[in-house]
Design a protein around this motif. Structure first.
Motif, mmCIF file in Angstrom:
data_model
loop_
_atom_site.group_PDB
_atom_site.id
_atom_site.type_symbol
_atom_site.label_atom_id
_atom_site.label_comp_id
_atom_site.label_asym_id
_atom_site.label_seq_id
_atom_site.Cartn_x
_atom_site.Cartn_y
_atom_site.Cartn_z
ATOM 1 N N GLY A 56 0.805 -1.218 0.000
ATOM 2 C CA GLY A 56 0.000 0.000 0.000
ATOM 3 C C GLY A 56 0.837 1.267 0.000
ATOM 4 O O GLY A 56 0.313 2.356 0.224
ATOM 5 N N TRP A 57 2.175 1.124 -0.262
ATOM 6 C CA TRP A 57 3.079 2.286 -0.268
ATOM 7 C C TRP A 57 2.458 3.418 -1.068
ATOM 8 O O TRP A 57 1.909 3.214 -2.143
ATOM 9 C CB TRP A 57 4.416 1.900 -0.888
ATOM 10 N N THR A 58 2.542 4.623 -0.539
ATOM 11 C CA THR A 58 1.827 5.727 -1.165
ATOM 12 C C THR A 58 2.542 7.061 -0.968
ATOM 13 O O THR A 58 3.296 7.238 -0.004
ATOM 14 C CB THR A 58 0.401 5.832 -0.582
ATOM 15 N N MET A 59 2.298 7.971 -1.868
ATOM 16 C CA MET A 59 2.694 9.364 -1.687
ATOM 17 C C MET A 59 1.471 10.232 -1.412
ATOM 18 O O MET A 59 1.538 11.465 -1.466
ATOM 19 C CB MET A 59 3.441 9.882 -2.925
ATOM 20 N N ASP A 60 0.365 9.584 -1.085
ATOM 21 C CA ASP A 60 -0.863 10.298 -0.716
ATOM 22 C C ASP A 60 -0.786 10.666 0.757
ATOM 23 O O ASP A 60 -0.928 9.798 1.621
ATOM 24 C CB ASP A 60 -2.073 9.408 -1.006
ATOM 25 N N HIS A 61 -0.578 11.937 1.055
ATOM 26 C CA HIS A 61 -0.367 12.334 2.446
ATOM 27 C C HIS A 61 -1.615 12.196 3.313
ATOM 28 O O HIS A 61 -1.533 12.287 4.537
ATOM 29 C CB HIS A 61 0.159 13.776 2.520
ATOM 30 N N THR A 62 -2.772 11.966 2.693
ATOM 31 C CA THR A 62 -3.985 11.771 3.488
ATOM 32 C C THR A 62 -4.112 10.341 4.003
ATOM 33 O O THR A 62 -4.992 10.047 4.798
ATOM 34 C CB THR A 62 -5.237 12.110 2.654
ATOM 35 N N SER A 63 -3.234 9.453 3.542
ATOM 36 C CA SER A 63 -3.330 8.036 3.896
ATOM 37 C C SER A 63 -2.670 7.734 5.241
ATOM 38 O O SER A 63 -1.627 8.302 5.578
ATOM 39 C CB SER A 63 -2.652 7.186 2.811
ATOM 40 N N PRO A 64 -3.244 6.793 6.015
ATOM 41 C CA PRO A 64 -2.605 6.354 7.262
ATOM 42 C C PRO A 64 -1.261 5.665 7.014
ATOM 43 O O PRO A 64 -0.465 5.512 7.931
ATOM 44 C CB PRO A 64 -3.618 5.354 7.848
ATOM 45 N N LEU A 65 -0.998 5.254 5.759
ATOM 46 C CA LEU A 65 0.259 4.577 5.440
ATOM 47 C C LEU A 65 1.350 5.548 4.990
ATOM 48 O O LEU A 65 2.461 5.114 4.681
ATOM 49 C CB LEU A 65 0.022 3.545 4.323
ATOM 50 N N PHE A 66 1.050 6.844 4.980
ATOM 51 C CA PHE A 66 1.995 7.806 4.426
ATOM 52 C C PHE A 66 3.307 7.863 5.211
ATOM 53 O O PHE A 66 4.394 7.857 4.618
ATOM 54 C CB PHE A 66 1.358 9.201 4.381
ATOM 55 N N LEU A 67 3.241 7.900 6.522
ATOM 56 C CA LEU A 67 4.470 7.969 7.319
ATOM 57 C C LEU A 67 5.310 6.709 7.149
ATOM 58 O O LEU A 67 6.547 6.781 7.050
ATOM 59 C CB LEU A 67 4.138 8.188 8.797
ATOM 60 N N ASP A 68 4.662 5.537 7.096
ATOM 61 C CA ASP A 68 5.400 4.291 6.869
ATOM 62 C C ASP A 68 6.058 4.304 5.493
ATOM 63 O O ASP A 68 7.175 3.798 5.312
ATOM 64 C CB ASP A 68 4.465 3.086 6.975
#
Length: 246
Positions: A51-63
């Motif tokens: 689920g790696w993402t550059m979407d800063h609204t995602s809970p996975l963004f910091l990971d």
């Protein structure tokens, strides 16, 4: 962080609205680079952060940023090498655009990497949130609420991207009969030697995978902080006690 609490309160207030938007990292304002560069990062990052993402609204963004920005991380060099090889094919894209995004994003991450917006803060706010770390693993260990892509990721079943609650009469495999003492709560077992604690009517009791951070289990990096899941002392900064780093 105050932002986390405010966001959670907002979610609780507007959870009945399907259109309610949640921004887990509202202070992030770094301009993106190009679609090709971003897709390379996303494609490469999936290997280590599903689920790696550059979407800063995602809970996975910091990971996701941790993989790209933490130079001391165990997979930093692999990520950067593979993403760089992919980006070499982005002909016509200005590499300075990615350099600018990378520099600013990692500067933001260094400032906010300890922000506390996690799935556990708002566990019942909306069905769109799930516990990361289990999707695609197919080890049958995902507890209720874990992210999943297949029922093999879960102790029970994968329903709309989240593991449901294990049926009381079932257990998940992987520890039964091995005598390794690594069975978490709900694992199938033959004897207590299969479990961190005890085998009761064919199922381990004791610590649950849902109550610890699984990001360090089995990695043997010696970096697992307190309350991380662990298989041995080699996973932890200190000691592994009954499946958790102390």
């Amino acid at each position: 962080m105050r932002n986390s609490l405010v966001i959670c309160a907002a979610i609780a207030t507007f959870v009945s609205s399907a259109a309610a938007a949640v921004d887990c990292n509202p202070s992030y304002n770094v301009p993106p680079s190009t679609t090709c560069f971003t897709n390379c990062n996303i494609q490469t990052g999936q290997k280590w952060v599903p689920g790696w993402t550059m979407d800063h609204t995602s809970p996975l963004f910091l990971d996701s940023l941790a993989l790209m920005c933490n130079k001391a991380g165990p997979n930093y060099m692999n990520f950067m090498t593979n993403a760089g090889m992919c980006m070499a094919k982005c002909t016509g894209d200005d590499p300075d655009l990615f350099t600018a995004e990378f520099t600013a994003a990692c500067a933001w991450w260094n400032k906010h990497k300890n922000d506390s917006f996690t799935v556990s803060i708002c566990p019942t706010a909306t069905d769109s949130f799930c516990q990361p770390g289990f999707r695609g693993k197919k080890n049958g260990r995902g507890p209720e609420g874990a992210c999943c892509s297949h029922s093999d990721d879960c102790q029970e079943s994968c329903i709309k991207g989240k593991c449901n609650a294990p049926i009381a009469t079932t257990c998940y495999t992987g520890s039964e009969g091995r005598g390794n003492g690594d069975g978490y709560n709900g694992a199938c077992c033959e004897t207590s030697d299969d479990c961190w604690e005890s085998c009761v009517k064919g199922k381990c009791n004791g610590p649950s995978l849902a109550t610890c951070d699984i990001g360090f289990i089995g990695k043997k990096t010696g970096k697992g902080p307190k309350n991380s899941c662990c298989n041995s002392n080699r996973d932890c900064k200190n000691s592994c006690v009954k499946g958790k780093c102390d």
